[in-house]
Design an enzyme around this catalytic site. Structure first.
Site, PDB file in Angstrom:
ATOM      1  N   ALA A   1       4.378   4.676  -0.863  1.00 24.57           N
ATOM      2  CA  ALA A   1       4.374   6.516  -0.340  1.00 24.57           C
ATOM      3  C   ALA A   1       3.488   7.146  -1.719  1.00 24.57           C
ATOM      4  O   ALA A   1       4.190   6.649  -2.950  1.00 24.57           O
ATOM      5  CB  ALA A   1       5.525   6.866   0.323  1.00 24.57           C
ATOM      6  N   VAL A   2       2.468   7.726  -1.969  1.00 22.83           N
ATOM      7  CA  VAL A   2       2.797   8.504  -2.399  1.00 22.83           C
ATOM      8  C   VAL A   2       1.968  10.260  -2.201  1.00 22.83           C
ATOM      9  O   VAL A   2       1.518  10.446  -1.178  1.00 22.83           O
ATOM     10  CB  VAL A   2       1.221   8.676  -3.091  1.00 22.83           C
ATOM     11  CG1 VAL A   2       0.425   9.136  -4.397  1.00 22.83           C
ATOM     12  CG2 VAL A   2       0.880   6.687  -3.935  1.00 22.83           C
TER      13      VAL A   2
ATOM     14  N   GLU B   1       1.664  -5.208   6.128  1.00 27.42           N
ATOM     15  CA  GLU B   1       1.224  -5.217   7.453  1.00 27.42           C
ATOM     16  C   GLU B   1       0.610  -3.399   6.974  1.00 27.42           C
ATOM     17  O   GLU B   1       0.793  -2.607   6.718  1.00 27.42           O
ATOM     18  CB  GLU B   1       2.089  -5.151   8.528  1.00 27.42           C
ATOM     19  CG  GLU B   1       2.283  -6.182   9.146  1.00 27.42           C
ATOM     20  CD  GLU B   1       3.643  -7.122   8.919  1.00 27.42           C
ATOM     21  OE1 GLU B   1       4.883  -5.963   8.691  1.00 27.42           O
ATOM     22  OE2 GLU B   1       3.952  -7.824   9.261  1.00 27.42           O
TER      23      GLU B   1
ATOM     24  N   ASN C   1      -5.225   3.128   8.702  1.00 26.80           N
ATOM     25  CA  ASN C   1      -4.649   4.298   7.487  1.00 26.80           C
ATOM     26  C   ASN C   1      -5.985   3.470   7.087  1.00 26.80           C
ATOM     27  O   ASN C   1      -5.938   2.676   5.759  1.00 26.80           O
ATOM     28  CB  ASN C   1      -3.148   3.532   7.181  1.00 26.80           C
ATOM     29  CG  ASN C   1      -3.222   4.167   6.607  1.00 26.80           C
ATOM     30  OD1 ASN C   1      -4.132   4.883   5.519  1.00 26.80           O
ATOM     31  ND2 ASN C   1      -1.228   4.499   6.038  1.00 26.80           N
TER      32      ASN C   1
ATOM     33  N   TYR D   1      -5.908  -0.536  -0.697  1.00 25.52           N
ATOM     34  CA  TYR D   1      -5.798  -2.640  -0.421  1.00 25.52           C
ATOM     35  C   TYR D   1      -7.248  -3.483  -1.039  1.00 25.52           C
ATOM     36  O   TYR D   1      -6.595  -4.215  -1.853  1.00 25.52           O
ATOM     37  CB  TYR D   1      -5.073  -3.169   0.983  1.00 25.52           C
ATOM     38  CG  TYR D   1      -3.805  -2.206   0.842  1.00 25.52           C
ATOM     39  CD1 TYR D   1      -2.812  -2.320  -0.069  1.00 25.52           C
ATOM     40  CD2 TYR D   1      -3.479  -1.630   2.146  1.00 25.52           C
ATOM     41  CE1 TYR D   1      -2.131  -1.598   0.224  1.00 25.52           C
ATOM     42  CE2 TYR D   1      -2.306  -1.465   2.487  1.00 25.52           C
ATOM     43  CZ  TYR D   1      -0.980  -0.858   1.354  1.00 25.52           C
ATOM     44  OH  TYR D   1       0.128  -0.099   1.199  1.00 25.52           O
TER      45      TYR D   1
END
Length: 133
Positions: free
Chosen positions: A59-60, A92, A97, A104
């Site tokens: 989370a950012v 996952e 997204n 990634y």
């Protein structure tokens, strides 16, 4: 970061999958295999078991995205996994997204599977893997 702080930031970052609660973070943090990496505006939570690790959540804060914080967290996590003896790391990610998938891929992950309807309401998850040297 406390479980409450983690949950508050997670809530700002996610609707699907649903944000995690402070109780969920609190239950994971004491485990010796859990890895928490933090930055001024974000965090990454993962865990390791044997020679495999899993990125559980990243989370950012929305206002801090695009400045390299997520990339730095992923790199620190991968270095930690390698130092702890992991040969491969999995995650996952929601199939819609695009920003996370791009992050990634840019940090060396590749898609190895797909879980249909994994997230409510029927959203697929991509399974990604990063092999460590």
């Amino acid at each position: 970061m406390t479980p409450q702080e983690l949950a508050a930031l997670h809530c700002r970052c996610f609707t699907v999958p649903r944000p995690w609660t402070a109780a969920e973070f609190a239950s994971l943090l004491p485990d010796s295999g859990t890895m928490l990496h933090t930055s001024p505006q974000g965090f990454l939570l993962g865990r390791i078991a044997g020679d495999e690790a899993e990125l559980l959540t990243l989370a950012v804060a929305p206002e801090a995205r695009g400045n390299g914080e997520g990339r730095a967290l992923v790199r620190r996590f991968l270095e930690d996994c390698s130092a702890r003896g992991a040969a491969a790391v999995f995650l996952e990610v929601a199939a819609d997204n695009a920003a996370a998938i791009g992050l990634y891929r840019a940090t060396g992950w590749s898609q190895v599977g797909q879980r249909r309807g994994y997230y409510a309401p029927g959203l697929d998850a991509l399974v990604m893997r990063h092999d460590l040297d």
